[in-house]
Design an enzyme around this catalytic site. Structure first.
Site, PDB file in Angstrom:
ATOM      1  N   GLY A 143      -8.623 -40.727 -34.201  1.00 40.51           N
ATOM      2  CA  GLY A 143      -9.798 -40.535 -35.040  1.00 40.51           C
ATOM      3  C   GLY A 143     -10.693 -41.762 -35.051  1.00 40.51           C
ATOM      4  O   GLY A 143     -10.370 -42.796 -34.454  1.00 40.51           O
ATOM      5  N   ALA A 163      -4.007 -44.501 -46.508  1.00 37.75           N
ATOM      6  CA  ALA A 163      -5.425 -44.696 -46.813  1.00 37.75           C
ATOM      7  C   ALA A 163      -6.232 -43.426 -46.630  1.00 37.75           C
ATOM      8  O   ALA A 163      -7.460 -43.451 -46.683  1.00 37.75           O
ATOM      9  CB  ALA A 163      -5.990 -45.805 -45.930  1.00 37.75           C
ATOM     10  N   THR A 164      -5.556 -42.309 -46.402  1.00 41.97           N
ATOM     11  CA  THR A 164      -6.240 -41.016 -46.288  1.00 41.97           C
ATOM     12  C   THR A 164      -6.728 -40.572 -47.668  1.00 41.97           C
ATOM     13  O   THR A 164      -6.103 -40.901 -48.680  1.00 41.97           O
ATOM     14  CB  THR A 164      -5.268 -39.971 -45.706  1.00 41.97           C
ATOM     15  OG1 THR A 164      -4.867 -40.400 -44.405  1.00 41.97           O
ATOM     16  CG2 THR A 164      -5.899 -38.600 -45.611  1.00 41.97           C
ATOM     17  N   THR A 165      -7.814 -39.829 -47.717  1.00 39.45           N
ATOM     18  CA  THR A 165      -8.339 -39.325 -48.987  1.00 39.45           C
ATOM     19  C   THR A 165      -8.251 -37.798 -49.017  1.00 39.45           C
ATOM     20  O   THR A 165      -7.905 -37.163 -48.029  1.00 39.45           O
ATOM     21  CB  THR A 165      -9.797 -39.763 -49.197  1.00 39.45           C
ATOM     22  OG1 THR A 165     -10.611 -39.226 -48.147  1.00 39.45           O
ATOM     23  CG2 THR A 165      -9.913 -41.278 -49.192  1.00 39.45           C
ATOM     24  N   HIS A 221     -21.929 -40.451 -48.602  1.00 41.62           N
ATOM     25  CA  HIS A 221     -21.158 -40.570 -47.372  1.00 41.62           C
ATOM     26  C   HIS A 221     -21.802 -39.756 -46.254  1.00 41.62           C
ATOM     27  O   HIS A 221     -22.710 -38.952 -46.501  1.00 41.62           O
ATOM     28  CB  HIS A 221     -19.713 -40.106 -47.584  1.00 41.62           C
ATOM     29  CG  HIS A 221     -18.872 -41.100 -48.330  1.00 41.62           C
ATOM     30  ND1 HIS A 221     -18.830 -41.154 -49.712  1.00 41.62           N
ATOM     31  CD2 HIS A 221     -18.043 -42.084 -47.890  1.00 41.62           C
ATOM     32  CE1 HIS A 221     -18.012 -42.126 -50.085  1.00 41.62           C
ATOM     33  NE2 HIS A 221     -17.530 -42.703 -49.014  1.00 41.62           N
ATOM     34  N   LYS A 236     -17.928 -35.889 -43.849  1.00 40.10           N
ATOM     35  CA  LYS A 236     -16.871 -36.092 -44.847  1.00 40.10           C
ATOM     36  C   LYS A 236     -16.649 -34.782 -45.602  1.00 40.10           C
ATOM     37  O   LYS A 236     -17.596 -34.173 -46.110  1.00 40.10           O
ATOM     38  CB  LYS A 236     -17.247 -37.203 -45.829  1.00 40.10           C
ATOM     39  CG  LYS A 236     -16.135 -37.546 -46.827  1.00 40.10           C
ATOM     40  CD  LYS A 236     -16.502 -38.758 -47.660  1.00 40.10           C
ATOM     41  CE  LYS A 236     -15.451 -39.089 -48.706  1.00 40.10           C
ATOM     42  NZ  LYS A 236     -14.120 -39.381 -48.124  1.00 40.10           N
ATOM     43  N   GLY A 245     -12.583 -40.359 -52.870  1.00 39.65           N
ATOM     44  CA  GLY A 245     -11.443 -40.964 -53.554  1.00 39.65           C
ATOM     45  C   GLY A 245     -11.834 -42.244 -54.262  1.00 39.65           C
ATOM     46  O   GLY A 245     -11.314 -42.569 -55.344  1.00 39.65           O
ATOM     47  N   THR A 246     -12.776 -42.977 -53.687  1.00 38.27           N
ATOM     48  CA  THR A 246     -13.229 -44.221 -54.317  1.00 38.27           C
ATOM     49  C   THR A 246     -13.958 -43.946 -55.622  1.00 38.27           C
ATOM     50  O   THR A 246     -13.791 -44.675 -56.607  1.00 38.27           O
ATOM     51  CB  THR A 246     -14.151 -44.983 -53.349  1.00 38.27           C
ATOM     52  OG1 THR A 246     -13.441 -45.249 -52.136  1.00 38.27           O
ATOM     53  CG2 THR A 246     -14.610 -46.293 -53.961  1.00 38.27           C
TER      54      THR A 246
END
Length: 250
Positions: free
Chosen positions: A11, A84-86, A141, A145, A151-152
């Site tokens: 990715g 670190a995946t959302t 974003h 996405k 998530g942030t």
């Protein structure tokens, strides 16, 4: 030298991480996992976690669908996981936390140092301003996405909510209800367009004054550097759940 297995290796984020890892002397990518299974950069890329032969820690920048196999592999091989995946569901987040009772798990929706500073500043602002100011969060974003809000943005809202002793409601859609804004709301707004890497703004709106705190990422490298730093950090830790605060205070 920390040996890393990279989940989501083919990715966009995976390729940036691989590129940055080549420039470091404290870690290296030894294997990748990706359904594409396309080898590049001198390390093998497998379609199955259990084909990995040698690694000290796994970095995951893939998709929530990979979580079950990822956690199974890490628990069976007793390997730390940087996740670190959302876009995870509440049940999947619970599974991540449960896994941390057996292995070291570094879990964060955002690996950027600047974003984590934004979170701390937002908590400070919420503590000073209290509930006299309305809180709105806007995140922007790129147009590919899939999850919203980011998530942030949820991390920011959770941090502010905890600072305000909880009880705040996250409001994602205002157009369906015609009424005044209530004081226990945190508004959450998602924008998708173009190639925006990631922008987050927290608005504290009071009577006759507005305070805005914001962060803008110019490239995916800011997240990749954080993920590699987390992997090097986590390889030395005991079982438990870790985040950017632990890394920054180490």
């Amino acid at each position: 030298m920390v040996k890393i297995a990279l989940s989501g290796a083919c990715g966009k984020m995976g390729r940036v991480i691989a590129q940055l890892a080549r420039k470091r002397t404290d870690c290296e990518i030894r294997a990748g996992v990706d359904l594409a299974g396309v080898e590049y950069d001198g390390f093998p890329v497998f379609k199955n976690f259990f084909d990995i032969q040698e690694t000290d820690v796994v970095i995951d920048f893939s998709h929530p669908d990979a979580l079950s196999d990822l956690l199974s592999f890490c628990k069976m091989r007793n390997k730390p996981a940087v996740i670190a995946t959302t876009g995870y569901s509440d049940g999947e987040i619970a599974a991540i936390k449960a896994a941390s009772e057996q292995i070291p798990v570094f879990f964060s929706f955002n690996m950027s140092l600047g974003i984590n500073l934004l979170i701390e500043l937002s908590k400070k602002a919420a503590k000073v301003l209290g509930r006299q100011f309305d809180v709105e969060i806007i995140e922007r974003h790129h147009n590919t996405k899939k999850d919203a809000p980011s998530g942030t943005a949820i991390m920011l809202a959770d941090a502010i909510n905890q600072t305000l002793s909880g009880g705040m409601r996250y409001i994602y859609d205002r157009h369906t209800v015609r009424k005044e804004r209530e004081p226990d709301e945190i508004g959450m707004h998602a924008v998708r367009g173009g190639s925006i890497v990631g922008d987050h703004t927290v608005i504290f709106a009071g009577h006759d004054e507005v305070i805005e705190l914001s962060h803008s990422a110019a490239s995916k490298e800011v997240f990749s550097v954080g993920a590699l730093n987390a992997a090097v950090f986590l390889a030395k830790q005991k079982k438990g759940l870790y985040n950017m605060a632990d890394l920054l205070n180490n």
